[in-house]
Design an enzyme around this catalytic site. Structure first.
Site, mmCIF file in Angstrom:
data_model
loop_
_atom_site.group_PDB
_atom_site.id
_atom_site.type_symbol
_atom_site.label_atom_id
_atom_site.label_comp_id
_atom_site.label_asym_id
_atom_site.label_seq_id
_atom_site.Cartn_x
_atom_site.Cartn_y
_atom_site.Cartn_z
ATOM 1 N N LYS A 145 46.391 -8.159 50.015
ATOM 2 C CA LYS A 145 45.681 -9.377 50.422
ATOM 3 C C LYS A 145 45.437 -10.333 49.265
ATOM 4 C CE LYS A 145 41.221 -6.991 50.912
ATOM 5 N NZ LYS A 145 41.110 -5.740 51.530
ATOM 6 N N LYS A 166 46.864 11.322 45.685
ATOM 7 C CA LYS A 166 46.449 12.735 45.736
ATOM 8 C C LYS A 166 45.352 12.992 46.748
ATOM 9 C CE LYS A 166 44.762 10.165 42.519
ATOM 10 N NZ LYS A 166 44.762 9.612 41.210
ATOM 11 N N GLU A 168 55.587 12.938 43.377
ATOM 12 C CA GLU A 168 55.518 13.382 41.980
ATOM 13 C C GLU A 168 54.340 12.763 41.228
ATOM 14 O OE1 GLU A 168 57.771 15.637 40.026
ATOM 15 O OE2 GLU A 168 55.760 15.463 39.203
ATOM 16 N N VAL A 190 50.310 14.152 40.909
ATOM 17 C CA VAL A 190 49.777 15.169 39.989
ATOM 18 C C VAL A 190 50.380 14.953 38.609
ATOM 19 C CG1 VAL A 190 49.577 17.641 39.497
ATOM 20 C CG2 VAL A 190 49.595 16.855 41.877
ATOM 21 N N GLU A 239 39.598 5.803 38.682
ATOM 22 C CA GLU A 239 39.700 5.331 40.053
ATOM 23 C C GLU A 239 38.705 4.179 40.244
ATOM 24 O OE1 GLU A 239 41.956 6.759 42.180
ATOM 25 O OE2 GLU A 239 42.482 7.913 40.415
ATOM 26 N N ASP A 266 39.046 14.370 41.838
ATOM 27 C CA ASP A 266 40.450 13.999 41.628
ATOM 28 C C ASP A 266 41.254 15.209 41.129
ATOM 29 O OD1 ASP A 266 42.522 11.717 41.176
ATOM 30 O OD2 ASP A 266 42.429 12.738 39.240
ATOM 31 N N LYS A 304 44.321 17.347 43.062
ATOM 32 C CA LYS A 304 45.605 17.660 42.429
ATOM 33 C C LYS A 304 45.852 19.169 42.412
ATOM 34 C CE LYS A 304 45.418 13.472 39.604
ATOM 35 N NZ LYS A 304 44.882 12.880 38.365
ATOM 36 N N GLY A 312 47.534 5.783 34.194
ATOM 37 C CA GLY A 312 47.993 4.496 33.645
ATOM 38 C C GLY A 312 49.167 3.976 34.446
HETATM 39 N N1 HSE Z 1 42.117 8.448 37.911
HETATM 40 C C1 HSE Z 1 43.192 9.341 37.682
HETATM 41 C C2 HSE Z 1 43.038 9.977 36.326
HETATM 42 C C3 HSE Z 1 44.477 8.583 37.769
HETATM 43 O O1 HSE Z 1 42.180 9.517 35.559
HETATM 44 O O2 HSE Z 1 43.742 10.929 36.010
HETATM 45 C C4 HSE Z 1 45.702 9.432 37.789
HETATM 46 O O3 HSE Z 1 45.727 10.292 38.891
#
Ligand code: HSE
Length: 329
Positions: A45, A105, A129, A132, A190, A201, A205, A302
Site C-alpha cells: 500500500k 517463520k 529457506e 530459518v 521484527e 521468533d 524457527k 537483514g
Molecule cells: N527478526 C529476525 C531476527 C529476522 O532478528 O533474526 C530474521 O528472521
C-alpha cells in the site's frame, strides 16, 4: 529465453532487499540459469515510500487477487510477515497453482501442515529457506546433502536481533533498551520486537527445524521458551567474570525418553564455537550419526542476506518449472 514472472507480497525491508538483489545480480542469475526473472506485481500500500530503489508505479497493486488471478505469474514470494493475512494469501496463491517462496517463520511454524498439504494437493512447490537462519542455506543442506544421516542434535543461535543485543551488551557494556533501538534501526528486529526478545521468533524457527530434521511436528506453543528481556548488565558481567558469554540458544536433542527441545538464554564457555558468533550472525550446530559435528554460520537477519535465500528458492523452483518438474513429491 523463458521468463519467470513473480508476484511479490510486501515491499518492506526484506521485499525491498529482494527487489534490490534481483536488480543487482540479474545478469549473473540469468547467465547461470538461462532464465529471466521479473517481479511483475507487488502487493503494497505504501507506493511512494523512499526505499532507495526505482519501482515502476504500475507494478503496485492493493488487491492480492490480481496476483493469484494473473495467469502469467509463476511464483509468489510472500514477505508480509505475521501469521495473517500472510497464511491465507499463501494458501490462495497455492490453490491458484502458484509456487510459493516465503521467509515467514511465524506463518510456517503456526500453519505448517496446512501449507504443506495445500502445496502437495495442488502440485506446487513451497520453499522457505529464508525463514530459518536468514542467508544461511541450512534448510537446503539438511534436506538434501545431509539426508543420509540420522540427526542426533541441533543447537542454534537463530535470532539476529537478540544475538546483536547480547553481543553489544557484552562487548560495550550497553543497556538492553539502547541496543534494541539500534537493532531496529538496522532492520534486524521484527516490527514488533516482542517476538525477537521473548524468544518467539527463535521458537518458530526451531519448530520448523524440528519438522524437517526430526520429522516431528512440535507446535511453537509446546516448545519451552524464555527470551532475553530478563537478562541484565549484571548477568552479563557475572558470566564474563566466569569466562562465559550468554547466548539465546534454540536446541533439540534425541534422548532415551524422546526429543528434548527448548529456547532459552544459556551461559556458554568462551571456548565453545557458538560463543564467538556475534552481532546479527546466526549459527547452527548439527550432529549427524555419519557426518559428526557440523556448524553453519552466516548472517541470520537483514534485507540482503535474507534476499539471498529468497532468490535461491526462486531459482530452484524456476529451474524445476523450466524442466517441467515443478511439483513436490
Ligand atoms: N527478526 C529476525 C531476527 C529476522 O532478528 O533474526 C530474521 O528472521
Amino acid at each position: 529465453m523463458k521468463r519467470i514472472n513473480i508476484g511479490l507480497l510486501g515491499l518492506g525491508n526484506i521485499g525491498t532487499g529482494t527487489y534490490k538483489a534481483l536488480e543487482m545480480n540479474r545478469d549473473i542469475i540469468v547467465a547461470r540459469t538461462g532464465l529471466d526473472f521479473e517481479i511483475t506485481r507487488i502487493l503494497e500500500k505504501f507506493v511512494d515510500r523512499d526505499r532507495g530503489i526505482t519501482v515502476p508505479t504500475e507494478k503496485f497493486t492493493q488487491d492480492p487477487q490480481t496476483i493469484w488471478n494473473d495467469p502469467e505469474i509463476d511464483i509468489v514470494i510472500e514477505l508480509l510477515g505475521g501469521i495473517e493475512p500472510a497464511t491465507s494469501f499463501m494458501l490462495e496463491a497455492i490453490k491458484h497453482g502458484k509456487h510459493v517462496v516465503t521467509a515467514n517463520k511465524a506463518a510456517l511454524a503456526t500453519n505448517y501442515e496446512a501449507l504443506q498439504t495445500a502445496a502437495k494437493e495442488n502440485n506446487v512447490m513451497l520453499r522457505f529457506e529464508a525463514s530459518v537462519g536468514g542467508g544461511i542455506p541450512v534448510l537446503n543442506a539438511l534436506t538434501t546433502a545431509l539426508l543420509a544421516n540420522e540427526y542426533e542434535e541441533i543447537v542454534g543461535i537463530l535470532n539476529g536481533t537478540t544475538n546483536y543485543i547480547l553481543t553489544k551488551m557484552t562487548e560495550e557494556g550497553l543497556e538492553y533498551e539502547d541496543v534494541l533501538k539500534d537493532a531496529q534501526a538496522k532492520g534486524f528486529a521484527e516490527a514488533n520486537p516482542t517476538a525477537d526478545v521473548e524468544g518467539i521468533d527463535a521458537c518458530n524457527k526451531l519448530s520448523i527445524l524440528i519438522s524437517l530434521v526430526f520429522g516431528q511436528r512440535i507446535r511453537p506453543e509446546d516448545i519451552p521458551t524464555t527470551g532475553i528481556t530478563g537478562i541484565t548488565k549484571e548477568d552479563i558481567n557475572q558470566a564474563k567474570a566466569d569466562g562465559q558469554v550468554i547466548k539465546l540458544l534454540a536446541s533439540a536433542k534425541t534422548q532415551a525418553n524422546g526429543l528434548q527441545y527448548a529456547v532459552a538464554p544459556v551461559r556458554l564457555d568462551r571456548s565453545h564455537p557458538l560463543a564467538s558468533v556475534g552481532n546479527e550472525f546466526n549459527a547452527l550446530f548439527v550432529t549427524g550419526n555419519a557426518v559428526g559435528d557440523l556448524m553453519f554460520y552466516g548472517k541470520g537477519a537483514g534485507p540482503l542476506p535474507t534476499a539471498s535465500a529468497v532468490l535461491g528458492d526462486v531459482i530452484e523452483i524456476s529451474r524445476a518449472i523450466a524442466k517441467g518438474s515443478a511439483y513436490d513429491i
